[in-house]
Design a protein around this motif. Sequence first.
Motif, PDB file in Angstrom:
ATOM      1  N   TRP A 147     -97.166 -13.834 -15.291  1.00 20.05           N
ATOM      2  CA  TRP A 147     -97.300 -14.959 -14.410  1.00 20.05           C
ATOM      3  C   TRP A 147     -96.430 -16.395 -14.424  1.00 20.05           C
ATOM      4  O   TRP A 147     -96.063 -16.473 -15.413  1.00 20.05           O
ATOM      5  N   GLU A 148     -95.640 -16.142 -13.588  1.00 20.84           N
ATOM      6  CA  GLU A 148     -94.049 -16.772 -13.160  1.00 20.84           C
ATOM      7  C   GLU A 148     -93.495 -16.964 -14.482  1.00 20.84           C
ATOM      8  O   GLU A 148     -93.024 -17.809 -14.863  1.00 20.84           O
ATOM      9  N   LYS A 187    -110.480 -12.420  -1.846  1.00 20.10           N
ATOM     10  CA  LYS A 187    -109.721 -13.522  -1.998  1.00 20.10           C
ATOM     11  C   LYS A 187    -109.989 -15.034  -1.009  1.00 20.10           C
ATOM     12  O   LYS A 187    -109.661 -15.772  -1.709  1.00 20.10           O
ATOM     13  N   LYS A 228    -110.432  -9.052   1.532  1.00 17.31           N
ATOM     14  CA  LYS A 228    -110.357 -10.016   2.591  1.00 17.31           C
ATOM     15  C   LYS A 228    -111.211 -11.055   1.986  1.00 17.31           C
ATOM     16  O   LYS A 228    -111.115 -12.076   2.441  1.00 17.31           O
ATOM     17  N   TYR A 267    -108.128 -17.908  -7.544  1.00 19.21           N
ATOM     18  CA  TYR A 267    -107.358 -17.928  -7.673  1.00 19.21           C
ATOM     19  C   TYR A 267    -105.842 -17.389  -6.508  1.00 19.21           C
ATOM     20  O   TYR A 267    -106.532 -17.014  -5.873  1.00 19.21           O
ATOM     21  N   GLN A 268    -104.393 -17.705  -7.096  1.00 22.53           N
ATOM     22  CA  GLN A 268    -103.649 -17.387  -6.058  1.00 22.53           C
ATOM     23  C   GLN A 268    -103.728 -16.330  -5.133  1.00 22.53           C
ATOM     24  O   GLN A 268    -103.638 -15.612  -4.844  1.00 22.53           O
ATOM     25  N   VAL A 269    -103.372 -15.329  -6.744  1.00 25.58           N
ATOM     26  CA  VAL A 269    -103.059 -13.541  -6.573  1.00 25.58           C
ATOM     27  C   VAL A 269    -104.117 -13.373  -6.985  1.00 25.58           C
ATOM     28  O   VAL A 269    -103.952 -12.933  -8.513  1.00 25.58           O
ATOM     29  N   PRO A 270    -105.044 -13.322  -6.298  1.00 21.75           N
ATOM     30  CA  PRO A 270    -106.552 -12.685  -7.823  1.00 21.75           C
ATOM     31  C   PRO A 270    -106.439 -10.429  -8.031  1.00 21.75           C
ATOM     32  O   PRO A 270    -105.742 -10.452  -6.629  1.00 21.75           O
ATOM     33  N   GLU A 271    -106.301 -10.294  -8.729  1.00 27.02           N
ATOM     34  CA  GLU A 271    -106.765  -9.289  -8.840  1.00 27.02           C
ATOM     35  C   GLU A 271    -107.767  -8.298  -7.983  1.00 27.02           C
ATOM     36  O   GLU A 271    -108.966  -8.747  -8.673  1.00 27.02           O
ATOM     37  N   HIS A 331    -111.881 -16.658  -4.423  1.00 30.08           N
ATOM     38  CA  HIS A 331    -111.454 -16.576  -5.180  1.00 30.08           C
ATOM     39  C   HIS A 331    -110.557 -17.697  -5.340  1.00 30.08           C
ATOM     40  O   HIS A 331    -109.971 -18.151  -4.920  1.00 30.08           O
ATOM     41  N   TYR A 351    -101.230 -10.700 -19.514  1.00 25.63           N
ATOM     42  CA  TYR A 351    -100.634 -10.254 -17.896  1.00 25.63           C
ATOM     43  C   TYR A 351     -99.005 -11.682 -18.041  1.00 25.63           C
ATOM     44  O   TYR A 351     -99.277 -12.467 -18.556  1.00 25.63           O
TER      45      TYR A 351
END
Length: 103
Positions: free
Chosen positions: A42-43, A71, A68, A76-80, A74, A40
Amino acid sequence: MYITVFITAPDRDSGRKIARHLLERRLAACVNMTPVSSMYWWEGKIEEADEVLLVVKTTTDKLDQLVKEAKAVHPYQVPEVIAVPVVGGLAEYLDWVRRETHA
């Protein structure tokens, strides 16, 4: 009315924590977990990771709360967390999903 939600997590322990959290809150009737190899963006660069994929069975009215709660626990900062509609299936199974998420 019925959806499948895909959530990736970094490892089995994190996946189990997320799955249990969703199940205990009746936001999911069932969660399957399987290892996956992910690639994927990322940054600004392409990343590769071994992860686990959660396949969550639920109903559409539970989606906002499920997102909600997923998240919130989770790592991860931005989870799938993505949902796809279920267009059909075994009626008895779908009835079970509805009963377990609306108990």
